[in-house]
Design an enzyme around this catalytic site. Structure first.
Site, PDB file in Angstrom:
ATOM      1  N   LYS A  93       2.927   4.402  -1.358  1.00  0.00           N
ATOM      2  CA  LYS A  93       2.767   5.523  -2.539  1.00  0.00           C
ATOM      3  C   LYS A  93       3.894   6.399  -2.320  1.00  0.00           C
ATOM      4  O   LYS A  93       3.956   7.567  -1.897  1.00  0.00           O
ATOM      5  CB  LYS A  93       1.564   6.262  -2.229  1.00  0.00           C
ATOM      6  CG  LYS A  93       0.347   5.334  -1.970  1.00  0.00           C
ATOM      7  CD  LYS A  93      -0.191   5.713  -0.769  1.00  0.00           C
ATOM      8  CE  LYS A  93      -1.541   5.189  -0.171  1.00  0.00           C
ATOM      9  NZ  LYS A  93      -1.974   4.068  -0.974  1.00  0.00           N
ATOM     10  N   HIS A 105       0.712  -1.322   0.040  1.00  0.00           N
ATOM     11  CA  HIS A 105      -0.136   0.279  -0.040  1.00  0.00           C
ATOM     12  C   HIS A 105       0.802   1.176   0.033  1.00  0.00           C
ATOM     13  O   HIS A 105       0.362   2.356   0.242  1.00  0.00           O
ATOM     14  CB  HIS A 105      -0.965  -0.012   1.321  1.00  0.00           C
ATOM     15  CG  HIS A 105      -2.159   1.023   1.144  1.00  0.00           C
ATOM     16  ND1 HIS A 105      -2.486   1.649   1.935  1.00  0.00           N
ATOM     17  CD2 HIS A 105      -3.253   0.964   0.361  1.00  0.00           C
ATOM     18  CE1 HIS A 105      -3.544   2.305   1.831  1.00  0.00           C
ATOM     19  NE2 HIS A 105      -3.943   1.799   0.702  1.00  0.00           N
ATOM     20  N   ASP A 151      16.711   9.836  -7.649  1.00  0.00           N
ATOM     21  CA  ASP A 151      18.141   9.819  -7.639  1.00  0.00           C
ATOM     22  C   ASP A 151      18.455   9.116  -6.122  1.00  0.00           C
ATOM     23  O   ASP A 151      19.489   9.441  -5.710  1.00  0.00           O
ATOM     24  CB  ASP A 151      18.733  11.251  -7.716  1.00  0.00           C
ATOM     25  CG  ASP A 151      18.633  11.532  -9.137  1.00  0.00           C
ATOM     26  OD1 ASP A 151      18.448  10.818 -10.211  1.00  0.00           O
ATOM     27  OD2 ASP A 151      18.272  12.920  -9.463  1.00  0.00           O
TER      28      ASP A 151
END
Lengths: 257, 257
Positions: B165, B163, B170
């Site tokens: 996000k 779940h 870099d």
């Protein structure tokens, strides 16, 4: 006599030079110490390590969290005890509140987190909960018990979903991330929670909470006009201790929350 | 003679005192200047304002984001132009990548974000995408086009839901929050995204990404054993440019993602 005078002059010059070198060194040492002190203070107050910053990953470890609520109690449940699990750490941050707790979550069905909020409420803290209009009513939602206890709850009705998952402890500690406050999210999903007191990250969330809280004021003059079919229900959303009719919808808890 | 000597001694003493006072003051001034310089450097390098910290709220404003991709192009679409919307700011952070981009998201169906990732891929950046095994295949998912372009994708199969996000630009800029990379989340939901380069927040996410990436290596020796019924499909999840069979499941995009 002249030679004696010159000799005394040279001796005096050396003596003075030594005295003032010592004084200059002393002054330098004091200056250095003060600089280090000031630097240390600045670091503690404003520096990278000065503000609380913590990342907690889920799912939590399988263990009892009773010690977070009752440190002196010897829990007899069969789970492992005394572990500082991800959930225990999250609960400690919530329970660290001294004056206020603002919660802005998509869904709230986790009973441990609900227990923590109720404990804070019983201590007299000012608690506000803002929740998604649909997901605040999933089966197992803790919003009902929290409202019955007298905690102020508002339902966000202005978007497809109020998908935030953050809390503000005393208006200065931000607890945010991907984690909805549900049993599945805590025990099963891979999730993250970030805890910080960095003002540049906390302040926007404080403002966002207040903005959403005001926008969903059921007494507001059309600022958060409820959908016609739910208008009557919505108007009662902030009454303390009064259950909103029809909110405990019987459905299954959605995956992914 | 004695009086003359004493007078000379006193005059010399005063002269020496003045000289060394000046020297001590000079030393103090140099010390102070150096301290301020060092303090300034520490602040810039490690201080509260030194690291990027930004909070972006959604839903995004209704506007064209073409200028983010093609600053010189005059877009003729009917949307408002030139606005630095929430989506534009998010896209700029993604497009700021110079060498690597690691994406770890629950769902990825937003075409603007997909376009940004494809643009980075065409520039030769090393891109890795880790996605939930179920939500990577929702209708409109961009995972298929991204894999066909040759971007490495792995499906998390070790939890009820992956779940997270977040994205790592870099390896040092963290983009995280409540926002799934979907059209609804960006355009409709109330969401938050936090962007920071604070190492104490970024490093745990770098480690978490690598841990999940390794755990879901289809070549791994049972570390992320696929469910029996999906074993064959799962083994092909990291082949570049080859579409995983059966992954573009026809279902409706779930609300709240």
């Amino acid at each position: 006599m002249n030679a004696t005078f010159n000799g005394s002059f040279a001796a005096l010059s050396r003596q003075m030079s030594a005295v003032w070198t010592l004084k200059a060194l002393g002054l330098g040492a004091v200056g250095l110490t003060l600089s280090v002190e000031v630097l240390g203070w600045f670091f503690r107050r404003f520096g990278s390590k000065g503000f609380l910053k913590e990342v907690i990953f889920f799912p939590t470890e399988f263990a009892c969290v009773e010690h977070v609520f009752e440190p002196t109690l010897q829990c007899l449940c069969p789970l492992p005890h005394g572990l500082e699990t991800s959930l225990a750490r999250l609960l400690r941050h919530v329970l660290s509140a001294k004056s206020t707790l603002d919660i802005c979550v998509f869904a709230f069905s986790n009973m441990d987190l609900s227990r923590a909020v109720l404990a804070l409420h019983s201590r007299g803290l000012v608690i506000r909960i803002l929740i998604d209009k649909d997901y605040g009513c999933i089966t197992g939602s803790q919003i009902g018990p929290l409202r019955r206890a007298g905690i102020r709850v508002r339902y966000d009705s202005g978007a497809v979903h109020m998908h935030h998952k953050f809390a503000l402890v005393d208006g200065r500690r931000l607890v945010t991330g991907s984690l909805n406050w549900t049993l599945q999210a805590v025990q099963k999903n891979k999730e993250n929670v970030m805890v910080t007191e960095e003002p540049r990250l906390v302040t926007p969330f404080v403002q966002e909470f207040q903005r959403l809280w005001d926008a969903n004021d059921p007494e507001g003059c059309g600022r958060a006009a409820p959908p016609p079919q739910q208008g009557t229900e919505r108007q009662g959303t902030e009454r303390q201790g009064t259950e909103r009719q029809g909110t405990e919808r019987q459905g299954t808890e959605r995956q992914g929350t």
